[in-house]
Design a protein around this motif. Structure first.
Motif, PDB file in Angstrom:
ATOM      1  N   VAL A  62       0.862  -1.189   0.000  1.00  0.00           N
ATOM      2  CA  VAL A  62       0.000   0.000   0.000  1.00  0.00           C
ATOM      3  C   VAL A  62       0.894   1.233   0.000  1.00  0.00           C
ATOM      4  O   VAL A  62       1.811   1.348   0.809  1.00  0.00           O
ATOM      5  CB  VAL A  62      -0.916   0.013   1.242  1.00  0.00           C
ATOM      6  N   ARG A  63       0.617   2.132  -0.930  1.00  0.00           N
ATOM      7  CA  ARG A  63       1.350   3.406  -1.014  1.00  0.00           C
ATOM      8  C   ARG A  63       0.342   4.537  -1.111  1.00  0.00           C
ATOM      9  O   ARG A  63      -0.657   4.415  -1.812  1.00  0.00           O
ATOM     10  CB  ARG A  63       2.256   3.419  -2.232  1.00  0.00           C
ATOM     11  N   SER A  64       0.662   5.613  -0.402  1.00  0.00           N
ATOM     12  CA  SER A  64      -0.219   6.769  -0.433  1.00  0.00           C
ATOM     13  C   SER A  64       0.616   8.035  -0.429  1.00  0.00           C
ATOM     14  O   SER A  64       1.591   8.138   0.312  1.00  0.00           O
ATOM     15  CB  SER A  64      -1.144   6.764   0.786  1.00  0.00           C
ATOM     16  N   HIS A  65       0.218   8.983  -1.236  1.00  0.00           N
ATOM     17  CA  HIS A  65       0.894  10.277  -1.256  1.00  0.00           C
ATOM     18  C   HIS A  65       0.168  11.276  -0.367  1.00  0.00           C
ATOM     19  O   HIS A  65       0.504  12.453  -0.337  1.00  0.00           O
ATOM     20  CB  HIS A  65       1.042  10.810  -2.682  1.00  0.00           C
ATOM     21  N   GLY A  66      -0.828  10.784   0.366  1.00  0.00           N
ATOM     22  CA  GLY A  66      -1.534  11.641   1.315  1.00  0.00           C
ATOM     23  C   GLY A  66      -2.830  12.211   0.792  1.00  0.00           C
ATOM     24  O   GLY A  66      -3.602  12.770   1.549  1.00  0.00           O
ATOM     25  N   GLY A  68      -6.256  11.411  -1.865  1.00  0.00           N
ATOM     26  CA  GLY A  68      -6.942  10.457  -2.711  1.00  0.00           C
ATOM     27  C   GLY A  68      -6.761   9.026  -2.220  1.00  0.00           C
ATOM     28  O   GLY A  68      -6.231   8.763  -1.147  1.00  0.00           O
ATOM     29  N   ALA A  69      -7.194   8.114  -3.063  1.00  0.00           N
ATOM     30  CA  ALA A  69      -7.144   6.702  -2.703  1.00  0.00           C
ATOM     31  C   ALA A  69      -5.709   6.175  -2.764  1.00  0.00           C
ATOM     32  O   ALA A  69      -4.938   6.552  -3.645  1.00  0.00           O
ATOM     33  CB  ALA A  69      -8.028   5.905  -3.655  1.00  0.00           C
ATOM     34  N   PRO A  70      -5.340   5.308  -1.833  1.00  0.00           N
ATOM     35  CA  PRO A  70      -4.005   4.717  -1.891  1.00  0.00           C
ATOM     36  C   PRO A  70      -3.913   3.744  -3.064  1.00  0.00           C
ATOM     37  O   PRO A  70      -4.920   3.236  -3.548  1.00  0.00           O
ATOM     38  CB  PRO A  70      -3.892   3.973  -0.558  1.00  0.00           C
ATOM     39  N   VAL A  71      -2.690   3.486  -3.501  1.00  0.00           N
ATOM     40  CA  VAL A  71      -2.443   2.511  -4.548  1.00  0.00           C
ATOM     41  C   VAL A  71      -2.105   1.194  -3.853  1.00  0.00           C
ATOM     42  O   VAL A  71      -1.205   1.136  -3.014  1.00  0.00           O
ATOM     43  CB  VAL A  71      -1.274   2.951  -5.464  1.00  0.00           C
ATOM     44  N   VAL A  72      -2.857   0.146  -4.196  1.00  0.00           N
ATOM     45  CA  VAL A  72      -2.663  -1.161  -3.584  1.00  0.00           C
ATOM     46  C   VAL A  72      -2.247  -2.132  -4.685  1.00  0.00           C
ATOM     47  O   VAL A  72      -2.933  -2.260  -5.691  1.00  0.00           O
ATOM     48  CB  VAL A  72      -3.960  -1.653  -2.901  1.00  0.00           C
TER      49      VAL A  72
END
Length: 133
Positions: A62-66, A68-72
């Protein structure tokens, strides 16, 4: 001092068959060894936690730039990267003792009862941020 002992695998650093290829009695012997080891660490007051993880195919990154939706994404995949199979958190007096514990679990029985020689990473758990920060 607390230490985390990480059981890590990759296709490159093991020379024993995949778990799916072990016989039921070999799996049971391995599990019994881990239970006995954990019981001994608990009796000595050194065990904080120990857990095995599901196979890496079930992992998600899981990655998130803070915003919107995180990228899974799926992964990591055993054929391309190392993966963590489980861990122990131990509370012991010295790094040497943590290394001794890691050596015990590294030699857990595998197929035919032979020691697996599993790679175990030993890392001290920080009690506080480094003083220079």
């Amino acid at each position: 001092m607390k230490y985390m002992l990480l059981m890590q695998f990759s296709e490159k650093n093991v020379d024993f068959p995949k778990l799916e290829e072990w016989g039921p009695e070999e799996i049971q012997a391995h599990i019994q060894f881990m239970k006995q080891t954990n019981a001994g660490l608990a009796a000595a007051g050194e065990l904080v936690d120990a857990q095995g993880l599901a196979m890496p195919e079930t992992a998600r990154i899981v990655r998130s730039h803070g915003g919107g939706a995180p990228v899974v994404t799926e992964g990591p995949f055993p054929e391309s990267k190392e993966w963590v199979a489980g861990w122990w958190i131990v509370d012991c007096d010295t790094e040497q003792r943590a290394i001794e514990i890691a050596a015990v679990v590294s030699a857990a029985p595998g197929p035919g009862g032979r020691p697996l020689d599993m790679p175990i990473e030993v890392r001290q758990i920080m009690a506080a941020p480094p003083s220079e920060l």
